[in-house]
Design an enzyme around this catalytic site. Structure first.
Site, PDB file in Angstrom:
ATOM      1  N   ASN A   7       0.850  -1.191   0.000  1.00  0.00           N
ATOM      2  CA  ASN A   7       0.000   0.000   0.000  1.00  0.00           C
ATOM      3  C   ASN A   7       0.888   1.245   0.000  1.00  0.00           C
ATOM      4  OD1 ASN A   7      -1.646   2.213   0.917  1.00  0.00           O
ATOM      5  ND2 ASN A   7      -3.159   0.730   1.596  1.00  0.00           N
ATOM      6  N   ASP A   9      -0.217   4.464   0.024  1.00  0.00           N
ATOM      7  CA  ASP A   9      -0.955   5.657   0.448  1.00  0.00           C
ATOM      8  C   ASP A   9      -0.098   6.655   1.211  1.00  0.00           C
ATOM      9  OD1 ASP A   9      -3.188   4.527  -0.659  1.00  0.00           O
ATOM     10  OD2 ASP A   9      -4.157   4.013   1.234  1.00  0.00           O
ATOM     11  N   HIS A  10       0.739   6.153   2.120  1.00  0.00           N
ATOM     12  CA  HIS A  10       1.460   7.083   2.997  1.00  0.00           C
ATOM     13  C   HIS A  10       2.576   7.826   2.272  1.00  0.00           C
ATOM     14  CE1 HIS A  10      -0.863   6.186   6.493  1.00  0.00           C
ATOM     15  NE2 HIS A  10      -0.653   4.888   6.355  1.00  0.00           N
ATOM     16  N   ARG A  18       2.873  18.886   1.709  1.00  0.00           N
ATOM     17  CA  ARG A  18       3.457  20.130   1.214  1.00  0.00           C
ATOM     18  C   ARG A  18       2.838  20.592  -0.102  1.00  0.00           C
ATOM     19  NH1 ARG A  18       9.531  22.260   1.564  1.00  0.00           N
ATOM     20  NH2 ARG A  18       8.790  22.164   3.698  1.00  0.00           N
ATOM     21  N   HIS A  52      -5.548   3.676  -1.971  1.00  0.00           N
ATOM     22  CA  HIS A  52      -6.894   3.992  -1.490  1.00  0.00           C
ATOM     23  C   HIS A  52      -7.301   5.365  -1.992  1.00  0.00           C
ATOM     24  CE1 HIS A  52      -9.751   4.223   2.269  1.00  0.00           C
ATOM     25  NE2 HIS A  52     -10.357   4.540   1.138  1.00  0.00           N
ATOM     26  N   ARG A  54      -9.657   7.902  -1.516  1.00  0.00           N
ATOM     27  CA  ARG A  54     -10.675   8.335  -0.563  1.00  0.00           C
ATOM     28  C   ARG A  54     -11.613   9.369  -1.191  1.00  0.00           C
ATOM     29  NH1 ARG A  54     -10.583   7.784   4.901  1.00  0.00           N
ATOM     30  NH2 ARG A  54      -9.030   6.349   5.745  1.00  0.00           N
ATOM     31  N   ARG A  58      -7.570  12.791   0.306  1.00  0.00           N
ATOM     32  CA  ARG A  58      -6.589  13.355   1.242  1.00  0.00           C
ATOM     33  C   ARG A  58      -5.156  12.934   0.941  1.00  0.00           C
ATOM     34  NH1 ARG A  58      -8.108  10.442   6.887  1.00  0.00           N
ATOM     35  NH2 ARG A  58     -10.137  11.244   6.272  1.00  0.00           N
ATOM     36  N   HIS A  59      -4.981  11.823   0.214  1.00  0.00           N
ATOM     37  CA  HIS A  59      -3.608  11.435  -0.163  1.00  0.00           C
ATOM     38  C   HIS A  59      -3.565  11.004  -1.633  1.00  0.00           C
ATOM     39  CE1 HIS A  59      -5.346   7.597   1.063  1.00  0.00           C
ATOM     40  NE2 HIS A  59      -5.161   7.819   2.349  1.00  0.00           N
ATOM     41  N   GLU A  79      -8.370   0.394  -3.253  1.00  0.00           N
ATOM     42  CA  GLU A  79      -9.211   0.460  -2.062  1.00  0.00           C
ATOM     43  C   GLU A  79     -10.186   1.602  -2.232  1.00  0.00           C
ATOM     44  OE1 GLU A  79      -7.161   0.758   1.627  1.00  0.00           O
ATOM     45  OE2 GLU A  79      -6.475  -1.310   1.600  1.00  0.00           O
ATOM     46  N   THR A 109      -6.518   6.717   9.324  1.00  0.00           N
ATOM     47  CA  THR A 109      -6.484   5.657   8.335  1.00  0.00           C
ATOM     48  C   THR A 109      -7.695   4.769   8.575  1.00  0.00           C
ATOM     49  OG1 THR A 109      -5.099   3.909   7.357  1.00  0.00           O
ATOM     50  CG2 THR A 109      -5.074   4.126   9.753  1.00  0.00           C
ATOM     51  N   THR A 110      -7.962   3.820   7.710  1.00  0.00           N
ATOM     52  CA  THR A 110      -9.147   2.984   7.853  1.00  0.00           C
ATOM     53  C   THR A 110      -9.116   2.212   9.171  1.00  0.00           C
ATOM     54  OG1 THR A 110      -9.297   2.717   5.455  1.00  0.00           O
ATOM     55  CG2 THR A 110     -10.497   1.136   6.804  1.00  0.00           C
ATOM     56  N   GLU A 160     -10.974  -9.506   2.748  1.00  0.00           N
ATOM     57  CA  GLU A 160      -9.730  -9.131   3.422  1.00  0.00           C
ATOM     58  C   GLU A 160     -10.044  -8.983   4.900  1.00  0.00           C
ATOM     59  OE1 GLU A 160      -6.484  -5.507   3.607  1.00  0.00           O
ATOM     60  OE2 GLU A 160      -7.205  -6.165   1.640  1.00  0.00           O
ATOM     61  N   HIS A 201      -3.965  -4.608   7.758  1.00  0.00           N
ATOM     62  CA  HIS A 201      -4.099  -3.529   8.733  1.00  0.00           C
ATOM     63  C   HIS A 201      -3.255  -3.805   9.973  1.00  0.00           C
ATOM     64  CE1 HIS A 201      -5.906   0.259  10.037  1.00  0.00           C
ATOM     65  NE2 HIS A 201      -5.778  -0.218  11.245  1.00  0.00           N
ATOM     66  N   GLY A 202      -2.264  -2.953  10.163  1.00  0.00           N
ATOM     67  CA  GLY A 202      -1.406  -3.035  11.335  1.00  0.00           C
ATOM     68  C   GLY A 202      -0.345  -4.114  11.273  1.00  0.00           C
ATOM     69  N   GLY A 223       1.203  -1.520   4.314  1.00  0.00           N
ATOM     70  CA  GLY A 223       1.642  -0.211   3.851  1.00  0.00           C
ATOM     71  C   GLY A 223       2.505   0.545   4.833  1.00  0.00           C
ATOM     72  N   HIS A 224       1.923   0.939   5.964  1.00  0.00           N
ATOM     73  CA  HIS A 224       2.589   1.873   6.867  1.00  0.00           C
ATOM     74  C   HIS A 224       3.968   1.410   7.304  1.00  0.00           C
ATOM     75  CE1 HIS A 224       3.429   4.026  10.639  1.00  0.00           C
ATOM     76  NE2 HIS A 224       2.752   5.017  10.080  1.00  0.00           N
TER      77      HIS A 224
END
Length: 247
Positions: A7, A9-10, A18, A52, A54, A58-59, A79, A109-110, A160, A201-202, A223-224
């Site tokens: 992922n 996204d981040h 910025r 994702h 959204r 936002r990203h 996503e 995040t989700t 998922e 997730h996580g 992802g993160h």
């Protein structure tokens, strides 16, 4: 071997911090470029790229999805919430996969799975529309048998499982065992009714090993932790390190 969906996204979150207001046709240097991150992730061994889109953009933004569709060599996993606005983009782009998730305006995040008991009809319409275009639909749900049954009923071939409760139980051995057992039972049940089972997730470099011991997942979407690790070693190596843990 379990497949790895990365992922990105981040990386877009960092860009938007910025450059959120920069016009698409601007000549200034905008960085980081999520498309380049995706290509490096593929070089590191990613089996698919997750992004994702959204409702509030936002990203990840629409152009990111269009460019990912054109440039990546693996699979594109979009996503998305079950909103008409995002569905329109999905039907235009036609990703390989679409993972239907909940969205709350204040969340970072989700958080939590999509509640199919409350959103059955709306989700079913989105699954039908995407499936008609050849998109393989997945639904992000908590490891709950009733949610799994509804996912099967409305025609999603894949689920998922939300692994956030397991990740949040890290350090509490009793609760961690409970959450791992929930995931194991949910995965077994889902497979018994013909569903493909992914999870996400996580998940990170420390907790992925125990997760893999309880169920034979098709793919993990992560992802993160990969983006965080990339700050130290670069995205290609960060992906390769995670990929090696899935063997």
């Amino acid at each position: 071997m379990v497949k790895l969906g990365v992922n990105i996204d981040h990386s877009a979150t960092l860009r938007q911090a910025r450059y959120r207001g920069v016009a698409p046709d601007s000549t200034i240097i905008v960085e980081p470029n999520p498309i380049e991150i995706a290509l490096l992730a593929e070089r590191g061994g990613a089996d698919s790229i997750t992004a994702h889109l959204r409702e509030d953009r936002r990203h990840i933004v629409d152009d990111d999805i269009r460019n990912l569709r054109k440039k990546i060599a693996t699979k594109l996993n979009l996503e998305m919430a079950c909103s008409d606005d995002v569905l329109k983009v999905a039907l235009e782009i036609v990703p390989d996969y679409a993972c239907l998730v909940p969205e709350n305006r204040e969340e970072i995040t989700t958080e939590g799975g999509l509640d199919l008991i409350q959103n059955k009809d709306k989700t079913a319409r989105v699954v039908e529309a995407l499936s008609a275009k050849g998109v393989i639909c997945s639904i992000f749900i908590d490891p709950n048998p009733q949610q799994i049954e509804i996912a099967k009923e409305i025609g999603a071939p894949t689920i998922e499982l939300h692994t956030g409760a397991y990740a949040n139980a890290w350090g509490n051995d009793v609760q961690k065992k409970i959450e791992l057992e929930r995931l194991a039972k949910a995965s077994e049940f889902a497979k018994s009714i013909g569903l493909t089972v992914n999870s996400g997730h996580g998940i990170n470099y420390q907790n992925v090993g125990e997760l893999l011991q309880v169920a034979d997942f098709n793919e993990l979407n992560i992802g993160h932790t990969i983006i965080s690790r990339a700050l130290y070693v670069g995205i290609e190596k960060a992906v390769a390190e995670m990929k090696s843990l899935l063997k």
